[in-house]
Design a protein around this motif. Structure first.
Motif, PDB file in Angstrom:
ATOM      1  N   LYS A   9       0.812  -1.220   0.000  1.00  0.00           N
ATOM      2  CA  LYS A   9       0.000   0.000   0.000  1.00  0.00           C
ATOM      3  C   LYS A   9       0.847   1.272   0.000  1.00  0.00           C
ATOM      4  O   LYS A   9       0.373   2.345  -0.370  1.00  0.00           O
ATOM      5  N   LYS A  12       1.139   3.473  -3.310  1.00  0.00           N
ATOM      6  CA  LYS A  12       0.169   4.484  -3.736  1.00  0.00           C
ATOM      7  C   LYS A  12       0.350   5.796  -2.975  1.00  0.00           C
ATOM      8  O   LYS A  12      -0.178   6.826  -3.368  1.00  0.00           O
ATOM      9  N   GLU A  38       7.088   9.168 -24.461  1.00  0.00           N
ATOM     10  CA  GLU A  38       7.599   8.695 -25.761  1.00  0.00           C
ATOM     11  C   GLU A  38       8.706   9.641 -26.206  1.00  0.00           C
ATOM     12  O   GLU A  38       8.552  10.861 -26.149  1.00  0.00           O
ATOM     13  N   ARG A  44       7.003   1.969 -24.526  1.00  0.00           N
ATOM     14  CA  ARG A  44       7.038   0.512 -24.359  1.00  0.00           C
ATOM     15  C   ARG A  44       8.470   0.041 -24.048  1.00  0.00           C
ATOM     16  O   ARG A  44       8.697  -0.740 -23.117  1.00  0.00           O
ATOM     17  N   LYS A  68       2.889  -4.474 -14.062  1.00  0.00           N
ATOM     18  CA  LYS A  68       1.556  -4.021 -14.469  1.00  0.00           C
ATOM     19  C   LYS A  68       1.651  -3.104 -15.685  1.00  0.00           C
ATOM     20  O   LYS A  68       0.877  -3.230 -16.639  1.00  0.00           O
ATOM     21  N   LEU A  71       2.200  -5.123 -18.767  1.00  0.00           N
ATOM     22  CA  LEU A  71       0.951  -5.773 -19.198  1.00  0.00           C
ATOM     23  C   LEU A  71       0.069  -4.765 -19.929  1.00  0.00           C
ATOM     24  O   LEU A  71      -0.494  -5.055 -20.976  1.00  0.00           O
ATOM     25  N   GLN A  72      -0.041  -3.570 -19.355  1.00  0.00           N
ATOM     26  CA  GLN A  72      -0.887  -2.541 -19.960  1.00  0.00           C
ATOM     27  C   GLN A  72      -0.412  -2.158 -21.358  1.00  0.00           C
ATOM     28  O   GLN A  72      -1.207  -1.815 -22.210  1.00  0.00           O
ATOM     29  N   ARG A  73       0.887  -2.236 -21.546  1.00  0.00           N
ATOM     30  CA  ARG A  73       1.421  -1.842 -22.853  1.00  0.00           C
ATOM     31  C   ARG A  73       1.469  -3.003 -23.836  1.00  0.00           C
ATOM     32  O   ARG A  73       2.061  -2.902 -24.905  1.00  0.00           O
ATOM     33  N   GLY A  74       0.887  -4.136 -23.438  1.00  0.00           N
ATOM     34  CA  GLY A  74       0.845  -5.285 -24.341  1.00  0.00           C
ATOM     35  C   GLY A  74       2.179  -5.998 -24.461  1.00  0.00           C
ATOM     36  O   GLY A  74       2.437  -6.701 -25.433  1.00  0.00           O
ATOM     37  N   ILE A  75       3.034  -5.817 -23.464  1.00  0.00           N
ATOM     38  CA  ILE A  75       4.323  -6.532 -23.467  1.00  0.00           C
ATOM     39  C   ILE A  75       4.064  -7.953 -22.980  1.00  0.00           C
ATOM     40  O   ILE A  75       3.336  -8.169 -22.010  1.00  0.00           O
ATOM     41  N   GLU A  76       4.646  -8.915 -23.669  1.00  0.00           N
ATOM     42  CA  GLU A  76       4.355 -10.300 -23.318  1.00  0.00           C
ATOM     43  C   GLU A  76       5.311 -10.835 -22.264  1.00  0.00           C
ATOM     44  O   GLU A  76       6.420 -10.323 -22.089  1.00  0.00           O
ATOM     45  N   LYS A  77       4.865 -11.898 -21.588  1.00  0.00           N
ATOM     46  CA  LYS A  77       5.661 -12.388 -20.456  1.00  0.00           C
ATOM     47  C   LYS A  77       7.040 -12.876 -20.895  1.00  0.00           C
ATOM     48  O   LYS A  77       8.013 -12.722 -20.161  1.00  0.00           O
TER      49      LYS A  77
ATOM     50  N   PHE B 165      -5.899  -9.519 -28.349  1.00  0.00           N
ATOM     51  CA  PHE B 165      -4.455  -9.393 -28.522  1.00  0.00           C
ATOM     52  C   PHE B 165      -4.073  -9.904 -29.897  1.00  0.00           C
ATOM     53  O   PHE B 165      -4.831 -10.633 -30.534  1.00  0.00           O
ATOM     54  N   LYS B 170      -3.068 -14.905 -25.328  1.00  0.00           N
ATOM     55  CA  LYS B 170      -3.915 -14.003 -24.539  1.00  0.00           C
ATOM     56  C   LYS B 170      -5.344 -13.971 -25.066  1.00  0.00           C
ATOM     57  O   LYS B 170      -6.296 -13.835 -24.310  1.00  0.00           O
ATOM     58  N   PHE B 214      -5.944  -5.263 -15.262  1.00  0.00           N
ATOM     59  CA  PHE B 214      -5.169  -4.038 -15.486  1.00  0.00           C
ATOM     60  C   PHE B 214      -5.855  -3.206 -16.558  1.00  0.00           C
ATOM     61  O   PHE B 214      -6.744  -3.695 -17.248  1.00  0.00           O
ATOM     62  N   LEU B 215      -5.431  -1.944 -16.661  1.00  0.00           N
ATOM     63  CA  LEU B 215      -6.115  -1.019 -17.560  1.00  0.00           C
ATOM     64  C   LEU B 215      -5.402  -0.971 -18.911  1.00  0.00           C
ATOM     65  O   LEU B 215      -4.223  -1.295 -18.988  1.00  0.00           O
ATOM     66  N   SER B 217      -3.478   0.705 -22.068  1.00  0.00           N
ATOM     67  CA  SER B 217      -2.656   1.912 -22.164  1.00  0.00           C
ATOM     68  C   SER B 217      -2.936   2.600 -23.490  1.00  0.00           C
ATOM     69  O   SER B 217      -3.962   2.346 -24.120  1.00  0.00           O
TER      70      SER B 217
END
Ligand code: SF4
Ligand code: SF4
Lengths: 111, 350
Positions: A9, A12, A38, A44, A68, A71-77, B165, B170, B214-215, B217
């Motif tokens: 916590k 935040k 950017e 990214r 997080k 993930l939000q930017r579509g980066i893969e694991k 995706f 995904k 998650f949200l 981007s």
């Protein structure tokens, strides 16, 4: 005792650091936000760099935040793990390169 | 195949229960501001409609898929469907009011037995744009649907389709096994009749929504990634990518609670509140109609049973003045529309 040094916590409340020193706090957050915009590197790419560095500096807050963000930017694991290995490779390389210093010192002191 | 919350008799299929959850917890203790309190904090008294230019019709909750995030709780086991009488009442509204866009959704709207008749009739009313929210896989689900791309093209339907995706893993984890490959085949069929092509007016937009707690981007950056990957890997084209935030209702709410992500997700939505997006949320220009002809401020409110605040909330009883004066029905799920760059059925807002 359930008190811990790291509390999720707290992340935040990061911006609260400005309460005790507004000028420096504001300067830091301004700088921080500008860094991640950017630029010549995409946001990214910057997120992946941040994720790798988070591991190297052992910051659990940053790891939570940039996993997080990735993930939000579509980066893969798979990309995330490769980035962590880049960080680990530099870190272990930095340890191991000191081995040369050790070898030199060893040879200097030995007959 | 998974089942809807309704078929599973989950307590979350109850609208009251969902509303109770959305008003409880951190919102009840005051740890997080309610949506209305957040608006006041930003000097926005309340939200009111600005225009009535989009009519979104949910013609039935039946779907060939059972996506884990579905806010409609749609699936093959849902039988609710709009009657032809209600469709005719909707057509009357299209003739009487100056509506620019009719947006057909579901479930899979194509599964409605009167779907093609309805699209043809809507064309005759003269509305300038017809949107069909197609899940893509329906086109290959049964031989009778294989001609849909040609039908869409003939009636200049604007197709908006979900593709969470540009990679299989995904997409399939959110929408079901095999959905990615089938969706790619369906997009190729749409491309072939002219959709998403540079020299064509036939528009195919894709919708991205996050596969998890998650949200989304930046829409522009994700569109760039989607376009590059889909072109390189599959040689397919589309027009725009819309990023949509998952709203904490129905099956997505169920997922959030089961995965213990609910509180953190609500916190993220509140933290990302953007007053500029709030001014232009979807309900300020759209009206949503259910299969029963009841009217709602949006499709999400429809699923929560929050009817529009007018005397007779039914499509056969619309009154333009009353409609424009009404107060929009808001709750904490609305934070999903105002997070970051905002979210609507047409993607980001701000
Ligand atoms: S999200 Fe769309 S495709 Fe998936 S179950 Fe719901 S209505 Fe069907
Ligand atoms: S959820 Fe519906 S009522 Fe709430 S802000 Fe979004 S569009 Fe408006």
């Amino acid at each position: 005792m359930d008190k811990q040094y790291y509390t999720p916590k707290d992340l935040k409340n990061f911006s609260n650091i400005t309460e005790w020193n507004k000028e420096l706090g504001d300067k830091f957050f301004d700088y921080y936000n500008s860094v991640f915009k950017e630029g010549h590197l995409s946001a990214r790419e910057k997120s992946l760099i941040a994720l790798a560095v988070s591991h190297v500096v052992h910051c659990p807050y940053c790891i939570d935040a940039y996993t997080k963000d990735s993930l939000q930017r579509g980066i893969e694991k798979e990309e995330m793990m490769e980035a962590v290995h880049v960080g680990a490779a530099i870190k272990s390389g930095a340890v191991l390169v000191h081995g040369v210093q050790m070898m030199n010192r060893h040879d200097q002191l030995s007959m | 195949m998974a089942k809807s919350l309704q078929a599973r008799k989950s307590e979350l299929s109850d609208q009251e229960m969902q509303l109770k959850i959305l008003s409880g917890g951190a919102f009840e203790t005051g740890e997080l501001p309610t949506f209305k309190a957040q608006l006041s904090k930003h000097k926005i008294q309340t939200l009111r409609p600005k225009t009535f230019s989009i009519l979104q019709l949910n013609i039935g909750y039946m779907c060939n898929q059972v996506c884990s995030h579905c806010h409609v709780d749609a699936g093959p086991d849902r039988k609710e469907m709009m009657t032809r009488k209600t469709m005719e009442e909707c057509l009357n509204v299209m003739k009487e009011f100056t509506i620019e866009t009719v947006d057909l959704t579901g479930g899979a709207p194509e599964m409605h037995p009167d779907f093609e008749w309805f699209v043809e009739q809507i064309r005759l009313t003269g509305v300038s744009e017809i949107i069909v929210r197609s899940n893509l896989t329906i086109i290959l689900a049964n031989k009778k649907y294989h001609q849909l791309p040609g039908f869409f093209a003939k009636h200049s339907v604007h197709v908006i389709s979900s593709l969470p995706f540009y990679k299989k893993n995904k997409t399939d984890s959110q929408r079901g096994k095999g959905v990615f490959d089938t969706s790619i085949t369906a997009i190729k069929m749409l491309n072939k009749v002219g959709y998403g092509q540079a020299n064509s007016n036939l528009k195919l937009d894709l919708v991205y929504n996050p596969s998890g707690a998650f949200l989304p981007s930046d829409q522009v950056a994700l569109e760039r990634d989607f376009k590059k990957a889909l072109k390189t890997d599959f040689d397919i084209d589309f027009n725009q990518l819309f990023t949509i935030t998952n709203l904490p209702i129905s099956r997505f709410l169920d997922y959030l609670i089961a995965s213990e992500n609910y509180e953190e997700y609500m916190q993220s939505l509140v933290d990302a509140f953007n007053p500029t997006a709030a001014e232009d949320v979807m309900c300020t220009n759209t009206l949503s109609v259910s299969w029963e002809g009841k009217i709602f401020d949006c499709d999400f409110n429809q699923m929560l049973g929050l009817k529009s605040a007018v005397k007779n909330p039914h499509i056969s009883q619309l009154n333009q003045n009353e409609l424009m004066q009404r107060e929009l029905q808001l709750s904490q799920h609305c934070y999903g529309c105002t997070a970051g760059a905002g979210s609507s059925c047409q993607g980001s807002i701000a």
